[in-house]
Write a protein that holds these residues in place. Sequence first.
Motif, PDB file in Angstrom:
ATOM      1  N   LYS A 104       8.437  13.615 -19.312  1.00 22.47           N
ATOM      2  CA  LYS A 104       7.857  12.370 -19.827  1.00 22.47           C
ATOM      3  C   LYS A 104       8.359  12.093 -21.233  1.00 22.47           C
ATOM      4  CE  LYS A 104       3.224  12.045 -18.020  1.00 22.47           C
ATOM      5  NZ  LYS A 104       1.820  12.142 -18.443  1.00 22.47           N
ATOM      6  N   ARG A 105       8.319  13.126 -22.060  1.00 19.05           N
ATOM      7  CA  ARG A 105       8.688  12.934 -23.464  1.00 19.05           C
ATOM      8  C   ARG A 105      10.181  12.686 -23.626  1.00 19.05           C
ATOM      9  NH1 ARG A 105       4.333  13.410 -27.258  1.00 19.05           N
ATOM     10  NH2 ARG A 105       2.602  14.362 -26.181  1.00 19.05           N
ATOM     11  N   ALA A 106      10.990  13.351 -22.799  1.00 22.24           N
ATOM     12  CA  ALA A 106      12.440  13.198 -22.922  1.00 22.24           C
ATOM     13  C   ALA A 106      12.925  11.950 -22.188  1.00 22.24           C
ATOM     14  CB  ALA A 106      13.144  14.433 -22.370  1.00 22.24           C
ATOM     15  N   GLY A 107      12.052  11.388 -21.366  1.00 22.12           N
ATOM     16  CA  GLY A 107      12.460  10.213 -20.588  1.00 22.12           C
ATOM     17  C   GLY A 107      13.182  10.574 -19.306  1.00 22.12           C
ATOM     18  N   LEU A 156       4.095   8.102 -26.099  1.00 22.87           N
ATOM     19  CA  LEU A 156       3.274   8.200 -24.891  1.00 22.87           C
ATOM     20  C   LEU A 156       1.830   7.892 -25.219  1.00 22.87           C
ATOM     21  CD1 LEU A 156       4.783  11.513 -23.624  1.00 22.87           C
ATOM     22  CD2 LEU A 156       5.269   9.230 -22.758  1.00 22.87           C
ATOM     23  N   VAL A 215      14.642  18.010 -26.372  1.00 20.10           N
ATOM     24  CA  VAL A 215      14.034  16.727 -26.018  1.00 20.10           C
ATOM     25  C   VAL A 215      14.561  15.619 -26.931  1.00 20.10           C
ATOM     26  CG1 VAL A 215      11.846  15.436 -25.983  1.00 20.10           C
ATOM     27  CG2 VAL A 215      11.946  17.754 -25.026  1.00 20.10           C
ATOM     28  N   ASN A 235       6.223  23.679 -18.891  1.00 23.33           N
ATOM     29  CA  ASN A 235       5.796  22.328 -19.301  1.00 23.33           C
ATOM     30  C   ASN A 235       6.735  21.246 -18.763  1.00 23.33           C
ATOM     31  OD1 ASN A 235       3.699  23.522 -20.647  1.00 23.33           O
ATOM     32  ND2 ASN A 235       4.548  23.250 -22.690  1.00 23.33           N
ATOM     33  N   SER A 270       5.448  17.424 -18.652  1.00 25.14           N
ATOM     34  CA  SER A 270       5.232  16.728 -19.919  1.00 25.14           C
ATOM     35  C   SER A 270       6.547  16.594 -20.677  1.00 25.14           C
ATOM     36  CB  SER A 270       4.169  17.443 -20.759  1.00 25.14           C
ATOM     37  OG  SER A 270       4.583  18.742 -21.085  1.00 25.14           O
ATOM     38  N   ILE A 271       7.435  17.581 -20.533  1.00 30.74           N
ATOM     39  CA  ILE A 271       8.739  17.493 -21.196  1.00 30.74           C
ATOM     40  C   ILE A 271       9.556  16.337 -20.612  1.00 30.74           C
ATOM     41  CG2 ILE A 271      10.967  18.677 -21.446  1.00 30.74           C
ATOM     42  CD1 ILE A 271       9.313  21.299 -21.782  1.00 30.74           C
ATOM     43  N   ASN A 317       4.655  13.039 -31.935  1.00 26.98           N
ATOM     44  CA  ASN A 317       5.518  12.303 -31.014  1.00 26.98           C
ATOM     45  C   ASN A 317       6.870  12.948 -30.822  1.00 26.98           C
ATOM     46  OD1 ASN A 317       4.208  10.048 -30.001  1.00 26.98           O
ATOM     47  ND2 ASN A 317       4.436   8.941 -31.927  1.00 26.98           N
ATOM     48  N   THR A 342       7.023  18.169 -28.813  1.00 30.18           N
ATOM     49  CA  THR A 342       7.272  17.611 -27.485  1.00 30.18           C
ATOM     50  C   THR A 342       7.445  18.674 -26.417  1.00 30.18           C
ATOM     51  OG1 THR A 342       9.577  17.516 -28.160  1.00 30.18           O
ATOM     52  CG2 THR A 342       8.317  15.485 -28.312  1.00 30.18           C
ATOM     53  N   ALA A 343       7.648  19.938 -26.831  1.00 30.70           N
ATOM     54  CA  ALA A 343       7.794  21.005 -25.847  1.00 30.70           C
ATOM     55  C   ALA A 343       6.420  21.522 -25.411  1.00 30.70           C
ATOM     56  CB  ALA A 343       8.611  22.144 -26.431  1.00 30.70           C
ATOM     57  N   ASP A 344       5.402  21.125 -26.140  1.00 28.96           N
ATOM     58  CA  ASP A 344       4.063  21.688 -25.946  1.00 28.96           C
ATOM     59  C   ASP A 344       3.141  20.791 -25.157  1.00 28.96           C
ATOM     60  OD1 ASP A 344       2.970  24.157 -27.805  1.00 28.96           O
ATOM     61  OD2 ASP A 344       4.904  23.380 -28.431  1.00 28.96           O
ATOM     62  N   GLU A 345       2.178  21.413 -24.480  1.00 30.16           N
ATOM     63  CA  GLU A 345       1.018  20.652 -24.051  1.00 30.16           C
ATOM     64  C   GLU A 345      -0.057  20.930 -25.088  1.00 30.16           C
ATOM     65  OE1 GLU A 345       0.216  21.013 -19.893  1.00 30.16           O
ATOM     66  OE2 GLU A 345       2.255  20.309 -19.460  1.00 30.16           O
ATOM     67  N   ILE A 386      10.376   6.466 -27.973  1.00 32.32           N
ATOM     68  CA  ILE A 386       9.371   6.684 -26.916  1.00 32.32           C
ATOM     69  C   ILE A 386       8.058   7.164 -27.518  1.00 32.32           C
ATOM     70  CG2 ILE A 386       8.756   8.063 -24.888  1.00 32.32           C
ATOM     71  CD1 ILE A 386      11.742   8.269 -24.269  1.00 32.32           C
ATOM     72  N   ASN A 425       0.163  24.876 -26.130  1.00 32.08           N
ATOM     73  CA  ASN A 425       0.269  26.042 -25.245  1.00 32.08           C
ATOM     74  C   ASN A 425       1.523  26.863 -25.496  1.00 32.08           C
ATOM     75  OD1 ASN A 425       2.149  24.312 -24.040  1.00 32.08           O
ATOM     76  ND2 ASN A 425       1.551  24.819 -21.947  1.00 32.08           N
ATOM     77  N   VAL A 426       2.443  26.365 -26.295  1.00 31.69           N
ATOM     78  CA  VAL A 426       3.641  27.143 -26.621  1.00 31.69           C
ATOM     79  C   VAL A 426       3.653  27.529 -28.101  1.00 31.69           C
ATOM     80  CG1 VAL A 426       6.149  27.188 -26.608  1.00 31.69           C
ATOM     81  CG2 VAL A 426       4.934  25.877 -24.858  1.00 31.69           C
TER      82      VAL A 426
END
Lengths: 404, 404
Positions: free
Chosen positions: A28-31, B322, A309, A22, A25-26, B137, B141-144, B320, B283-284
């Motif tokens: 993006k979320r972590a910046g 998204l 994250v 991932n 997406s990680i 949020n 955050t590790a997941d899709e 943050i 997915n995780v």
Amino acid sequence: MKIALLGLGTVGRGVVEVINENKDSIAKRAGQPIEVKYILDIRDFEDEEVGRLIVKDFNIILNDEEIEIVAEAMGGVEPAYTYAKASLSKGKSFVTSNKELVALYGAELLELAKNNEVNFLFEASVGGGIPIIRPLNQSLTADEIYEITGILNGTTNFILTKMKEEGRNFEDVLKEAQALGYAEKNPEADVEGYDACRKVAILSSLAFGEHVSYQDIPTEGITKITKEDMAYAEQIGCVIKLLATCQKQDGTIFARVAPVLISKSHPLAMVNDVFNGIFVKGNVIGEVMFYGRGAGKLPTASAVVADIVDAAKHKGTNIISLWNREKIELKDKDQVKVRYFVRLQKDEACIENVVKEIFGDTEEVQSPYNEYAFITNIETEEQFAEKVSRLAGFTIMNKIRIEK
Amino acid sequence: MKIALLGLGTVGRGVVEVINENKDSIAKRAGQPIEVKYILDIRDFEDEEVGRLIVKDFNIILNDEEIEIVAEAMGGVEPAYTYAKASLSKGKSFVTSNKELVALYGAELLELAKNNEVNFLFEASVGGGIPIIRPLNQSLTADEIYEITGILNGTTNFILTKMKEEGRNFEDVLKEAQALGYAEKNPEADVEGYDACRKVAILSSLAFGEHVSYQDIPTEGITKITKEDMAYAEQIGCVIKLLATCQKQDGTIFARVAPVLISKSHPLAMVNDVFNGIFVKGNVIGEVMFYGRGAGKLPTASAVVADIVDAAKHKGTNIISLWNREKIELKDKDQVKVRYFVRLQKDEACIENVVKEIFGDTEEVQSPYNEYAFITNIETEEQFAEKVSRLAGFTIMNKIRIEK
């Protein structure tokens, strides 16, 4: 951001997998992108891609200023504790799935993180992937929590579910759980409730803001539960679950791990198989429940990576966490109020009269066996124990706490 | 920290109550005391303690530099939207329980908050007190995320629960819900699914990172569900729930609000009465569920105040989030794959043969009425609609999507 991983066991491998899979997406979320720079393990993994990241000396990680987050997935108190202290003192955030470490040293490590303006995060230490630590710290902040009750151990929940659904006995199902890899060869930590005990110590410390020692929590496992108990449970509209609980009662805090009969309509009653469920009660929100997979490679890794994250997003800021080092004196377990379901062998004709004389008006439960079964009134553990002692001469088949 | 409250209706009163009642624990969690300095309302409340805080002019709040957080509990798009923009532009964090405002302008207000280094928070807009926005949020955050399915409306869930348990019809139970204050005099927003639709638009925007317009989400309510449908559901081991869902299917995103037959063993099946349950798949992490009171004065206030605490803790830092302004094109609803449970009046002898010819091999359901009932195979909505059109001449009693 560069991170180091301590231990490439099941959870450690999950963490590497999730960070790779991932990645976008990680980031993006972590910046920013997250990259594993080192993995500390005593093994080499020469044939694998990850082999090039392996280091044997923790000081390489500690002294590399590029490393801002250390994620621990080794388990056990040492050397995890030493590594955690060293990392935090060096200004690196520390993320762990290690319930033993957190239950013993959570308060101290949170304080150390705060003093160094970094974070000590441990979402994965309770309930696997289920978000519970962060909601307690960050979502239920308007509430005064007065109870947390949960099914915190997947192995025992799997065993109890199978016993119920298939009418089988404990030993029999335990063997199957071991064959399936759900239970360890030495299953003591799970079936005696020790695992759930550490987890509820963490939850109660967070909920009440002071340190609850897991050693102080009275803990009973599920080894004495039989298929006959399950049949009774069904008959009275209940299920038996291994519940870990902490509650504020009359201003004092009380915690316990024990099998309990709960009504089928209770939300925790539908938490089956290896799933976990955590029920939280607050003075404003009422009741909320969190449900999901409480263990396993990927769910646990999901929580570890979410913490990574969060640590990345909160670089330079300590996320307030209320868990002081001051120790909470738990309520004397003998003074806790309970109701029991009791099964006696019907070896004497006068048994009903004896029970009535000792326990007063009880609720009789129809027995399909040659037994006399009943539910007591609410009284303290001490009062109950005293009454049970007067049953000398009768054979007690089992006694299980009941809440309905 | 001084805050202003917009609107002293049910939720607004709850917010004042919670801030007073849990003052000490809130101050600890927020790192400083939280004090309501102004309440904007058109009414005076002269006889009450809160009367002294009432202001009629929003500019007093806007121009008071002491006010760092504005909490909105008025509902409706305007003037909430204007106040939100003005507050954020002035560097004040804005907290809201207003699902309409968030569903329409969430992306824009999040961007505005980010540009001004403050926060726009809306935990209370979905699921009342249940922590779901913050976990999405910050915890998952590790997941899709590839699916969110929830019971997001307490009123309809109360009605469906009563219909099931008491074998009563929709209109009948609706009247009771209105008498109890669970349903509005004009119940349309609830019973037609509009409320759930706005909430799932918010959840899907957060889960998939781009804007989902609630106007694009096909929405059906529960007005056509009958007690006979409930009897069938029971017979096939299912319950009927109003499910709001968004899912990634083959790379496209699809959303819907509709009553659905789900298996009794599904965790959402036990979400009864006015409770909400939100099921998230990643997915995780696999599956997690969040459960609690989705509405009501105090649960909603709990979420508003938790957001206020979060805003106070994150002074000067944007959390943050998204949710871009770019709009997601939802999958064509006719191409979504479904299974239906269908009830036909048995007015012709040959009905079974006709169904077989049109629908192929279906699963017949024993009917206690003079009906022929069956479950279709999985096909697209379009294919199903085409087949149904060929049933002209037969009386269709009902058709309900089924997932089991």
